[in-house]
Design a protein around this motif. Structure first.
Motif, PDB file in Angstrom:
ATOM      1  N   MET A 150     -24.086  -5.907 -20.467  1.00 35.88           N
ATOM      2  CA  MET A 150     -23.594  -7.202 -20.938  1.00 35.88           C
ATOM      3  C   MET A 150     -24.204  -7.499 -22.301  1.00 35.88           C
ATOM      4  O   MET A 150     -25.406  -7.346 -22.498  1.00 35.88           O
ATOM      5  N   ASP A 193     -23.116 -12.849 -24.193  1.00 38.98           N
ATOM      6  CA  ASP A 193     -22.559 -13.125 -22.864  1.00 38.98           C
ATOM      7  C   ASP A 193     -23.656 -13.490 -21.873  1.00 38.98           C
ATOM      8  O   ASP A 193     -23.490 -14.384 -21.040  1.00 38.98           O
ATOM      9  N   LEU A 246     -20.881  -5.351 -13.957  1.00 40.44           N
ATOM     10  CA  LEU A 246     -21.311  -5.551 -15.341  1.00 40.44           C
ATOM     11  C   LEU A 246     -22.535  -4.718 -15.702  1.00 40.44           C
ATOM     12  O   LEU A 246     -22.567  -4.048 -16.730  1.00 40.44           O
ATOM     13  N   CYS A 288      -8.695 -16.317 -19.541  1.00 44.71           N
ATOM     14  CA  CYS A 288      -8.503 -14.919 -19.160  1.00 44.71           C
ATOM     15  C   CYS A 288      -7.017 -14.572 -19.086  1.00 44.71           C
ATOM     16  O   CYS A 288      -6.596 -13.498 -19.531  1.00 44.71           O
ATOM     17  N   ILE A 308     -13.044  -7.956 -17.000  1.00 45.46           N
ATOM     18  CA  ILE A 308     -13.925  -8.897 -17.695  1.00 45.46           C
ATOM     19  C   ILE A 308     -14.993  -8.147 -18.487  1.00 45.46           C
ATOM     20  O   ILE A 308     -15.324  -8.492 -19.625  1.00 45.46           O
ATOM     21  N   VAL A 309     -15.509  -7.089 -17.878  1.00 46.84           N
ATOM     22  CA  VAL A 309     -16.566  -6.315 -18.523  1.00 46.84           C
ATOM     23  C   VAL A 309     -16.052  -5.534 -19.723  1.00 46.84           C
ATOM     24  O   VAL A 309     -16.666  -5.524 -20.800  1.00 46.84           O
ATOM     25  N   THR A 367     -16.702 -12.899 -21.951  1.00 48.12           N
ATOM     26  CA  THR A 367     -17.210 -12.252 -20.732  1.00 48.12           C
ATOM     27  C   THR A 367     -18.219 -13.157 -20.046  1.00 48.12           C
ATOM     28  O   THR A 367     -18.151 -13.377 -18.829  1.00 48.12           O
TER      29      THR A 367
END
Length: 493
Positions: free
Chosen positions: A1, A5, A145, A191, A316-317, A325
């Protein structure tokens, strides 16, 4: 990450925990802890109801269902307006007229202590299963993540939620849910916009691809009761949502927290109706994820594509810009933290009102507050145990629906029997509940104990269990009434 984020995520989650814990000085009495002061505006309570309903099960499970199959599960959401309407019209005035914050005191008044114990036990089992499912889903993004140990993430996350739920009570749960509800809506919308705009030919490509592949289907319109058809999902949704709004302690406690009857009615309608468009966004995200990875085939491994609940966190990652993210992970945590905190608070309320106080008739307010905090911590720890057991589950939505259907125990049928039939007595109710439990056991466990196949979908155990209790109780009431009239007539002769 990315560090940005991580900062966004930590600021939000840490801020929520601190904000929730800040209410600890205001919980000086058991009533303040369980009813939050009874002075909340309707929109805040409504947002709390919404955030309670939209958990991580919805945030990750619904996109996972739409990615793997179609929109059949969305039919469940179409039943929510029915339940919220009945709540505003009948359930809210009824519960606010009761002297107890417990949803199950009424059952004891009608049928005796056994009815209260039966319904509250079903509720506690359902909440522990729900907490476990949500805590498991909360850990998924961090596992995907950063590759952190998923068991450790579950334990650490759970302890943070337990901390502010224990210290802050219902007031902390409601205010944090109002904030979390706004964040989770914003995260989902962002998103979806990113997904739709990432397609080579624009948003229309997602709709076109999904339509051609049947991804927007609401399910088979056939009459089979053994498959997840449109009608099975709709009927299941009507019964489970009537139970949620009509006899679920999470909701009943919030009806009491509103500052007036009018505000309480508004909260039921607002919280229910807001759920539908947000669930629509979740299903659209699932379809958009499917279309995105149809086009960007090299961006996801075959193994990951076979795990529907993992796909959204994976996107998302790997696909969102820096900063977003962290926002999305924070919104997923918002959805889960709010629901778990609510389950902890409402479960501790039931333990105090339905189990401890009947044994301790002269329980002091200080003692009651102590019991609430200890039982909050205990139920939270049980949720951790269930979450760890959920690691072997393939699809969390399917698992949760089965568990909630079975653990409901048909208690909605018992409530309706007591509410609608004033002539039904304790004996008829006991026999009716026994019949309902047999029906639920047959539908949900026939394949494991060698019984005949009832050709009924497992999710419908709540439907047939509820109907079995209600109709059996009514029939016995009618038969008992006829027998009494006949005996009186013979005595007169």
């Amino acid at each position: 990450m990315h560090i940005v984020d991580l900062i966004v995520f930590l600021l939000f989650t840490g801020g929520i925990v601190v904000f929730g814990c800040s209410f600890w000085r205001k919980q000086s009495t058991a009533d303040a802890y369980t009813a939050g002061g009874r002075a909340f505006p309707g929109w805040v309570v409504g947002m709390s109801i919404f955030a309670t309903y939209i958990s991580s099960i919805s945030y990750l499970g619904y996109p996972g269902k739409a990615f793997a199959a179609d929109w059949n599960a969305f039919v469940f959401s179409l039943s929510i307006p029915i339940a919220s309407y009945f709540a505003a019209r009948h359930f809210v005035p009824f519960y606010r007229s009761q002297g107890s914050v417990s949803a199950y005191t009424f059952l004891e008044e009608r049928f005796g202590a056994w009815a209260r114990i039966y319904a509250s036990s079903c509720y506690l089992l359902t909440q522990i299963a729900r907490m476990g499912s949500i805590l498991y889903l909360l850990a998924l993004p961090m596992y995907v993540l950063m590759g952190w140990n998923i068991q450790l993430v579950i334990v650490v996350t759970s302890m943070a939620i337990i901390a502010y739920a224990v210290l802050g009570g219902l007031k902390a749960a409601i205010w944090t849910e109002a904030v979390q509800g706004i964040v989770l809506i914003g995260g989902a919308l962002v998103c979806l916009i990113v997904l739709l705009c990432s397609m080579p030919d624009g948003p229309a490509q997602t709709v076109r691809m999904g339509w051609d592949a049947g991804k927007f289907s609401l399910g088979d319109m056939g009459s089979s009761m053994g498959e997840s058809t449109f009608w099975v999902c709709l009927i299941y949704g009507v019964f489970i949502n009537l139970q949620n709004y009509g006899i679920d302690q999470n909701y009943v406690q919030r009806y009491h927290a509103a500052k007036s009857l009018k505000e309480a009615k508004f909260s039921a309608l607002f919280g229910g109706y807001l759920t539908i468009p947000v669930n629509l966004v979740f299903f659209m995200i699932g379809t958009a994820l499917w279309a995105y990875y149809q086009v960007h085939t090299g961006d996801i491994s075959a193994d990951m594509a076979q795990k529907p609940d993992y796909v959204f966190p994976y996107f998302i990652v790997n696909a969102l810009p820096v900063g977003l993210t962290g926002l999305l992970v924070a919104s997923i945590f918002a959805a889960g933290m709010s629901t778990v905190a609510t389950s902890i608070t409402s479960s501790s309320t039931i333990i105090l009102t339905d189990y401890y106080k009947p044994l301790r008739k002269h329980c002091s307010d200080r003692e009651g507050l102590w019991v609430l905090k200890v039982s909050s911590a205990a139920t939270g720890l049980l949720g951790i145990v269930v979450a760890l057991a959920m690691l072997s589950v393939e699809n969390i939505i399917d698992a949760w629906w089965k568990l909630s259907s079975v653990f409901s125990g048909g208690m909605l049928g018992l409530f309706l029997l007591g509410y609608l039939s004033r002539r039904t007595k304790q004996t008829e109710a006991i026999i009716a509940v026994a019949c309902g439990v047999v029906v639920i056991g047959w539908i949900s466990a026939w394949k494991y104990v060698g019984l005949d196949n009832p050709h009924i979908h497992e999710n419908l155990s709540i439907v047939f269990g509820t109907l079995a209790i209600f109709l059996t109780g009514l029939l016995l009431t009618v038969l008992t009434g006829k027998r009494k009239r006949k005996n009186v007539g013979n005595q007169n002769i």
